[in-house]
Design a protein around this motif. Structure first.
Motif, short mmCIF file in Angstrom:
data_model
loop_
_atom_site.label_atom_id
_atom_site.label_comp_id
_atom_site.label_asym_id
_atom_site.label_seq_id
_atom_site.Cartn_x
_atom_site.Cartn_y
_atom_site.Cartn_z
N PRO A 1 0.84 -1.19 0.00
CA PRO A 1 0.00 0.00 0.00
C PRO A 1 0.88 1.25 0.00
O PRO A 1 1.94 1.26 0.63
CB PRO A 1 -0.80 -0.13 1.30
N PHE A 2 0.46 2.26 -0.72
CA PHE A 2 1.25 3.49 -0.90
C PHE A 2 1.75 4.04 0.44
O PHE A 2 0.99 4.16 1.39
CB PHE A 2 0.39 4.55 -1.59
N GLY A 3 3.05 4.33 0.48
CA GLY A 3 3.63 4.98 1.65
C GLY A 3 4.13 4.02 2.73
O GLY A 3 4.86 4.42 3.61
N GLN A 4 3.71 2.75 2.63
CA GLN A 4 4.13 1.80 3.69
C GLN A 4 5.44 1.12 3.34
O GLN A 4 6.05 1.40 2.31
CB GLN A 4 3.00 0.80 3.94
N ILE A 5 5.87 0.23 4.23
CA ILE A 5 7.17 -0.42 4.04
C ILE A 5 7.11 -1.34 2.81
O ILE A 5 6.15 -2.10 2.65
CB ILE A 5 7.54 -1.28 5.27
N SER A 6 8.13 -1.29 1.98
CA SER A 6 8.17 -2.15 0.79
C SER A 6 8.33 -3.61 1.20
O SER A 6 8.96 -3.92 2.21
CB SER A 6 9.33 -1.76 -0.12
N PRO A 7 7.75 -4.54 0.41
CA PRO A 7 7.84 -5.97 0.73
C PRO A 7 9.13 -6.59 0.18
O PRO A 7 9.52 -6.31 -0.94
CB PRO A 7 6.64 -6.56 0.00
N THR A 8 9.76 -7.43 0.96
CA THR A 8 10.93 -8.16 0.46
C THR A 8 10.72 -9.67 0.50
O THR A 8 11.63 -10.43 0.22
CB THR A 8 12.21 -7.78 1.23
N THR A 9 9.50 -10.08 0.90
CA THR A 9 9.12 -11.50 0.80
C THR A 9 7.68 -11.58 0.30
O THR A 9 6.93 -10.59 0.39
CB THR A 9 9.17 -12.23 2.18
N PRO B 1 6.97 2.45 8.91
CA PRO B 1 6.15 1.61 9.79
C PRO B 1 5.02 2.43 10.42
O PRO B 1 5.09 3.65 10.43
CB PRO B 1 7.14 1.17 10.88
N ARG B 2 4.00 1.75 10.94
CA ARG B 2 2.91 2.49 11.61
C ARG B 2 3.30 2.86 13.04
O ARG B 2 2.82 3.83 13.58
CB ARG B 2 1.65 1.64 11.63
N THR B 3 4.14 2.03 13.63
CA THR B 3 4.61 2.32 14.99
C THR B 3 5.49 3.58 14.95
O THR B 3 6.31 3.71 14.06
CB THR B 3 5.47 1.14 15.50
N PRO B 4 5.31 4.50 15.90
CA PRO B 4 6.19 5.67 15.93
C PRO B 4 7.66 5.25 15.93
O PRO B 4 8.05 4.33 16.66
CB PRO B 4 5.83 6.37 17.24
N CYS B 5 8.43 5.88 15.09
CA CYS B 5 9.77 5.38 14.80
C CYS B 5 10.74 6.57 14.76
O CYS B 5 10.47 7.56 14.10
CB CYS B 5 9.65 4.71 13.44
N TYR B 6 11.82 6.48 15.50
CA TYR B 6 12.77 7.60 15.61
C TYR B 6 14.19 7.12 15.37
O TYR B 6 14.55 5.99 15.71
CB TYR B 6 12.72 8.21 17.01
N LEU B 7 14.99 8.00 14.82
CA LEU B 7 16.42 7.74 14.72
C LEU B 7 17.10 8.24 15.99
O LEU B 7 16.75 9.31 16.49
CB LEU B 7 17.02 8.51 13.53
N ILE B 8 18.06 7.48 16.47
CA ILE B 8 18.83 7.93 17.64
C ILE B 8 20.33 7.79 17.32
O ILE B 8 20.70 7.01 16.45
CB ILE B 8 18.50 7.11 18.92
N PRO B 9 21.17 8.53 18.03
CA PRO B 9 22.60 8.35 17.79
C PRO B 9 23.03 6.94 18.19
O PRO B 9 22.47 6.38 19.14
CB PRO B 9 23.25 9.38 18.72
N ALA B 10 23.99 6.38 17.47
CA ALA B 10 24.52 5.07 17.85
C ALA B 10 25.25 5.24 19.18
O ALA B 10 25.85 6.28 19.44
CB ALA B 10 25.47 4.56 16.77
#
Ligand code: AMP
Ligand code: MG
Length: 329
Positions: free
Chosen positions: A141-149, A226-235
């Motif tokens: 579906p548009f905007g969601q994560i692309s499928p790899t399986t 993803p639908r879950t809130p998702c954030y980047l953090i420093p390593a």
């Protein structure tokens, strides 16, 4: 949805569906694509309906070999032949001035067309038997994560498409690099497994390659998300950023603070790309309240990964500050 294998009998079922104007999800080396006859307006319309994709978002046309370029492009610059010779079949898409015969559903009403020769044996076999181009955006579906399986495709498009051909997990795992060759200077519209450095090496006379991203779906702020809130953090963050939440962490090294779930991520960019979407699908379904992704190395080889993570999370790619991150839409 029919779950087809890659045996000759099943591929002929897929081929007949495609000839009848039905979109079919196929494995590509990049991600699973929702393929349809690029010369059939009804088949193209069905792609947009199944994905819920806005009509002005153009589609990539997949062709069997570079010899078919002149069928789709009004002119083929030398740079296109050079890149085709170097990287096709493979995960590189070339944007060229479109031939007049190309459907506006393919071009999104623009004067250009995006073309690629896929390396995966399934679309290769289908293209050769079909004798036409296949439009194939990612089968999600548009905007969601692309499928790899094939399971990702089934989970997200069940009831919306006739069939998926299961070719196992996609070996590259992220969408193709897109290079626009329709203007004065080549421009990278979307980074991918074929890096800018690799492209520049094959365009000695082009005077450099620009890396700006104009209006393409892959260039929307939030995409592959993803639908879950998702954030980047420093390593290597030493403190739990959201201690009260059920956190899922995607990182190359475990954190020294508690998390509900941890997905160890590979240390090489090619391996990271291969597993990224599968991990995001899994993490999204895991019941975690929030996903945190540790920034991978800030190096050119990681450009495509940074691009996808930025869109999955809506966090500024270079900023270390989780304080400035905003929630995805
Ligand atoms: P996907 O939906 O992942 O297959 O993405 C297809 C990508 O190709 C999108 O980013 C499109 O906008 C891009 N694309 C397709 N056709 C064109 C075009 N004529 N000009 C520029 N980008 C294009
Ligand atoms: Mg897509």
């Amino acid at each position: 949805m029919l779950h087809l294998t890659t045996c000759a009998e099943d591929l002929s079922i897929a081929l007949n569906l495609l000839l009848a104007g039905e979109p079919v999800a196929l494995p590509f080396e990049t991600v699973y694509g929702l393929a349809a006859d690029a010369t059939n307006p009804e088949a193209l319309g069905a792609i947009f309906r199944a994905k819920g994709r806005p009509a002005d978002h153009p589609l990539i046309v997949h062709i069997a070999s570079a010899e078919h370029l002149p069928d789709w492009a009004v002119s083929v610059p030398e740079a296109a032949w050079q890149l085709a010779a170097a990287f096709w079949p493979g995960p590189l898409t070339l944007v060229l001035p479109a031939a007049r015969t190309v459907s506006p559903l393919v071009t999104g009403g623009q004067t250009t067309v995006a073309l690629r020769v896929p390396a995966h044996p399934v679309p290769q076999a289908v293209l050769r038997q079909l004798g036409r181009g296949l439009a194939a955006p990612s089968a999600n579906p548009f905007g969601q994560i692309s499928p790899t399986t094939a399971v990702h495709v089934q989970r997200h498009l069940a009831g919306k498409i006739a069939a998926v051909v299961d070719g196992g997990p996609c070996p590259v795992g992220i969408e193709s690099t897109i290079v626009d060759l329709s203007g004065q200077q080549p421009r990278i519209l979307r980074p991918g497994a074929i890096t800018t450095e690799m492209i520049v090496r094959h365009l000695p006379l082009a005077g450099g390659v620009a890396e700006t991203a104009p209006r393409v779906p892959g260039a929307l702020d939030v995409h592959y998300a993803p639908r879950t809130p998702c954030y980047l953090i420093p390593a290597g963050l030493h403190q739990a950023p959201f201690p009260e939440q059920r956190i899922g962490l995607l990182a190359q090294h475990p954190a020294d603070w508690p998390v509900a779930k941890f997905w160890p991520m590979p240390s090489q960019p090619e391996d990271y790309a291969r597993v990224l979407y599968a991990v995001l699908h899994d993490a999204d379904a895991s019941g975690c309240e929030m996903l945190l992704i540790a920034q991978p190395p800030d190096e050119p080889a990681w450009a495509a990964i940074h691009d996808r993570l930025r869109r999955a999370t809506r966090s500024p790619s270079t900023s270390a500050g989780i304080g400035v991150a905003t929630e995805p839409a």
